[in-house]
Design a protein around this motif. Structure first.
Motif, PDB file in Angstrom:
ATOM      1  N   SER A  15       0.869  -1.159   0.000  1.00  0.00           N
ATOM      2  CA  SER A  15       0.000   0.000   0.000  1.00  0.00           C
ATOM      3  C   SER A  15       0.918   1.224   0.000  1.00  0.00           C
ATOM      4  O   SER A  15       1.813   1.331   0.837  1.00  0.00           O
ATOM      5  N   ALA A  16       0.697   2.113  -0.956  1.00  0.00           N
ATOM      6  CA  ALA A  16       1.618   3.250  -1.119  1.00  0.00           C
ATOM      7  C   ALA A  16       1.236   4.411  -0.197  1.00  0.00           C
ATOM      8  O   ALA A  16       0.159   5.005  -0.352  1.00  0.00           O
ATOM      9  N   GLY A  17       2.102   4.716   0.750  1.00  0.00           N
ATOM     10  CA  GLY A  17       1.858   5.808   1.705  1.00  0.00           C
ATOM     11  C   GLY A  17       2.161   7.149   1.060  1.00  0.00           C
ATOM     12  O   GLY A  17       3.264   7.385   0.581  1.00  0.00           O
ATOM     13  N   LEU A  40      -3.135  -0.075  -3.934  1.00  0.00           N
ATOM     14  CA  LEU A  40      -3.660   0.572  -2.734  1.00  0.00           C
ATOM     15  C   LEU A  40      -2.939   1.885  -2.456  1.00  0.00           C
ATOM     16  O   LEU A  40      -1.709   1.940  -2.548  1.00  0.00           O
ATOM     17  N   ALA A  41      -3.729   2.912  -2.078  1.00  0.00           N
ATOM     18  CA  ALA A  41      -3.145   4.184  -1.652  1.00  0.00           C
ATOM     19  C   ALA A  41      -3.407   4.347  -0.155  1.00  0.00           C
ATOM     20  O   ALA A  41      -4.569   4.331   0.282  1.00  0.00           O
ATOM     21  N   HIS A  42      -2.333   4.465   0.622  1.00  0.00           N
ATOM     22  CA  HIS A  42      -2.446   4.560   2.083  1.00  0.00           C
ATOM     23  C   HIS A  42      -2.437   6.038   2.482  1.00  0.00           C
ATOM     24  O   HIS A  42      -1.459   6.752   2.265  1.00  0.00           O
ATOM     25  N   VAL A  43      -3.544   6.478   3.078  1.00  0.00           N
ATOM     26  CA  VAL A  43      -3.656   7.887   3.476  1.00  0.00           C
ATOM     27  C   VAL A  43      -3.551   7.976   4.997  1.00  0.00           C
ATOM     28  O   VAL A  43      -4.366   7.403   5.726  1.00  0.00           O
ATOM     29  N   LEU A  64      -9.959  12.737  -3.841  1.00  0.00           N
ATOM     30  CA  LEU A  64      -8.867  11.972  -4.457  1.00  0.00           C
ATOM     31  C   LEU A  64      -9.440  11.005  -5.487  1.00  0.00           C
ATOM     32  O   LEU A  64      -9.960   9.951  -5.135  1.00  0.00           O
ATOM     33  N   LYS A  65      -9.368  11.408  -6.740  1.00  0.00           N
ATOM     34  CA  LYS A  65      -9.931  10.556  -7.805  1.00  0.00           C
ATOM     35  C   LYS A  65      -8.842   9.597  -8.268  1.00  0.00           C
ATOM     36  O   LYS A  65      -7.866   9.981  -8.884  1.00  0.00           O
ATOM     37  N   THR A  66      -9.030   8.343  -7.927  1.00  0.00           N
ATOM     38  CA  THR A  66      -8.028   7.332  -8.285  1.00  0.00           C
ATOM     39  C   THR A  66      -8.688   5.964  -8.353  1.00  0.00           C
ATOM     40  O   THR A  66      -9.591   5.678  -7.560  1.00  0.00           O
ATOM     41  N   PRO A  67      -8.221   5.118  -9.273  1.00  0.00           N
ATOM     42  CA  PRO A  67      -8.747   3.749  -9.287  1.00  0.00           C
ATOM     43  C   PRO A  67      -8.131   2.893  -8.181  1.00  0.00           C
ATOM     44  O   PRO A  67      -8.576   1.773  -7.944  1.00  0.00           O
ATOM     45  N   LEU A  68      -7.113   3.426  -7.491  1.00  0.00           N
ATOM     46  CA  LEU A  68      -6.502   2.665  -6.396  1.00  0.00           C
ATOM     47  C   LEU A  68      -7.504   2.550  -5.243  1.00  0.00           C
ATOM     48  O   LEU A  68      -8.316   3.448  -5.030  1.00  0.00           O
ATOM     49  N   LEU A  69      -7.402   1.462  -4.502  1.00  0.00           N
ATOM     50  CA  LEU A  69      -8.254   1.326  -3.323  1.00  0.00           C
ATOM     51  C   LEU A  69      -7.758   2.281  -2.250  1.00  0.00           C
ATOM     52  O   LEU A  69      -6.550   2.458  -2.079  1.00  0.00           O
ATOM     53  N   ALA A  89     -16.433   9.083   2.665  1.00  0.00           N
ATOM     54  CA  ALA A  89     -15.431   9.676   1.762  1.00  0.00           C
ATOM     55  C   ALA A  89     -14.803   8.644   0.830  1.00  0.00           C
ATOM     56  O   ALA A  89     -14.012   8.995  -0.042  1.00  0.00           O
ATOM     57  N   GLY A  90     -15.150   7.362   1.032  1.00  0.00           N
ATOM     58  CA  GLY A  90     -14.677   6.352   0.073  1.00  0.00           C
ATOM     59  C   GLY A  90     -13.630   5.397   0.578  1.00  0.00           C
ATOM     60  O   GLY A  90     -12.918   4.782  -0.233  1.00  0.00           O
ATOM     61  N   ALA A  91     -13.509   5.225   1.901  1.00  0.00           N
ATOM     62  CA  ALA A  91     -12.522   4.267   2.425  1.00  0.00           C
ATOM     63  C   ALA A  91     -12.880   2.847   1.982  1.00  0.00           C
ATOM     64  O   ALA A  91     -14.044   2.446   2.034  1.00  0.00           O
ATOM     65  N   ASP A  92     -11.865   2.105   1.517  1.00  0.00           N
ATOM     66  CA  ASP A  92     -12.029   0.662   1.264  1.00  0.00           C
ATOM     67  C   ASP A  92     -11.499  -0.128   2.451  1.00  0.00           C
ATOM     68  O   ASP A  92     -12.027  -1.182   2.795  1.00  0.00           O
ATOM     69  N   ILE A  93     -10.415   0.398   3.016  1.00  0.00           N
ATOM     70  CA  ILE A  93      -9.878  -0.136   4.271  1.00  0.00           C
ATOM     71  C   ILE A  93      -9.909   1.019   5.260  1.00  0.00           C
ATOM     72  O   ILE A  93      -9.481   2.131   4.926  1.00  0.00           O
ATOM     73  N   LEU A  94     -10.429   0.785   6.462  1.00  0.00           N
ATOM     74  CA  LEU A  94     -10.406   1.837   7.474  1.00  0.00           C
ATOM     75  C   LEU A  94      -9.772   1.271   8.734  1.00  0.00           C
ATOM     76  O   LEU A  94     -10.275   0.308   9.321  1.00  0.00           O
TER      77      LEU A  94
END
Ligand code: DX5
Ligand code: ZN
Length: 237
Positions: A15-17, A40-43, A64-69, A89-94
């Motif tokens: 997951s990319a931080g 995956l994008a890690h926020v 954040l418009k991205t196809p990444l999860l 807001a669109g979290a796939d993983i929280l």
């Protein structure tokens, strides 16, 4: 496909931080990853209380418009009343911190009742994060409420720190606890990941590795992501 299944199938994965990415060009920074197997994008959400730094909240995550999860790591105090807005807001993983409130079990129960707003069929992956100083036994009563354990390899708050060596044995202990529980729980590690230690983290049982500054170094994110993924997937000799 459900997110948990997808993660299980692609494990070990990265997951990319985005903490050290160019925030003025976040969209294009993330699009560089679309040419790789990082999905995956890690926020890192920091509230200036649980950790000293302040980062972003739901509006930025939503924008954040991205196809990444979207893999959202909440470093905030008292998340109970806040989690719903991150799901919206669109979290796939929280992921919430076990240290962040008195009623972490209740927070996870609440998350269990919420649907993934991107697509209800994907499911919402509930994670619990643990600071390096918190005994892993704190997770035992929570195992039936989570799909991901995120062990912090550094004290949270900043990118670019060095991995705390005890992380490896904590991962092994955690892996044993998960296996013993017979539950489908992913093991993640966050902070201090480099191209030199990522193979060893894979060998220690990581299913999900958060890599921030090792990807976004201001130079070659795409190449960095590919190298890290290759190394993660080649067992350490
Ligand atoms: C630590 C954060 C991590 C961190 C990762 O507070 O949760 O996600 O930004 O950054 P690196 O990979 O640079 O340690
Ligand atoms: Zn994080």
């Amino acid at each position: 496909m459900r997110t948990l299944e997808l993660l299980r199938k692609s494990a070990p994965t990265i997951s990319a931080g985005i903490l050290t990415a160019d925030w003025m060009a976040l969209g294009s920074e993330l699009s560089l990853l679309e040419q790789t197997d990082v999905h995956l994008a890690h926020v890192d959400v920091m509230d200036g209380c649980f950790v000293p730094m302040l980062t972003v909240g739901p509006p930025v995550i939503k924008a954040l418009k991205t196809p990444l999860l979207k893999d959202i790591h909440l470093m905030v105090e008292d998340p109970l009343e806040k989690v719903e807005s991150y799901v919206a807001a669109g979290a796939d993983i929280l992921t919430v911190h076990v240290e962040s409130c008195n009623h972490i079990h209740r927070v996870l129960q609440k998350l269990g009742s919420l649907e993934n707003q991107n697509d209800p069929h994907r499911g919402l992956v509930r994670g619990v994060a643990l600071n390096p100083g918190t005994p892993i036994t704190a997770l035992k009563p929570l195992l039936d409420q989570i799909e991901l354990v995120l062990l912090l390899g550094v004290n949270p708050g900043w990118g670019g720190q060095s991995l705390i060596p005890a992380t490896f044995s904590r991962m092994q202990d955690m892996k044993e606890m998960i296996t013993h529980s017979k539950r489908d729980i992913l093991l993640g590690v966050d902070g201090g990941v480099t191209r030199d230690n990522i193979s060893r983290l894979g060998s220690a049982g990581a299913d999900l590795v958060v890599a921030g500054s090792a990807i976004f170094d201001g130079k070659t994110p795409t190449q960095n992501a590919r190298t890290l993924l290759d190394r993660l997937r080649s067992p350490r000799l």
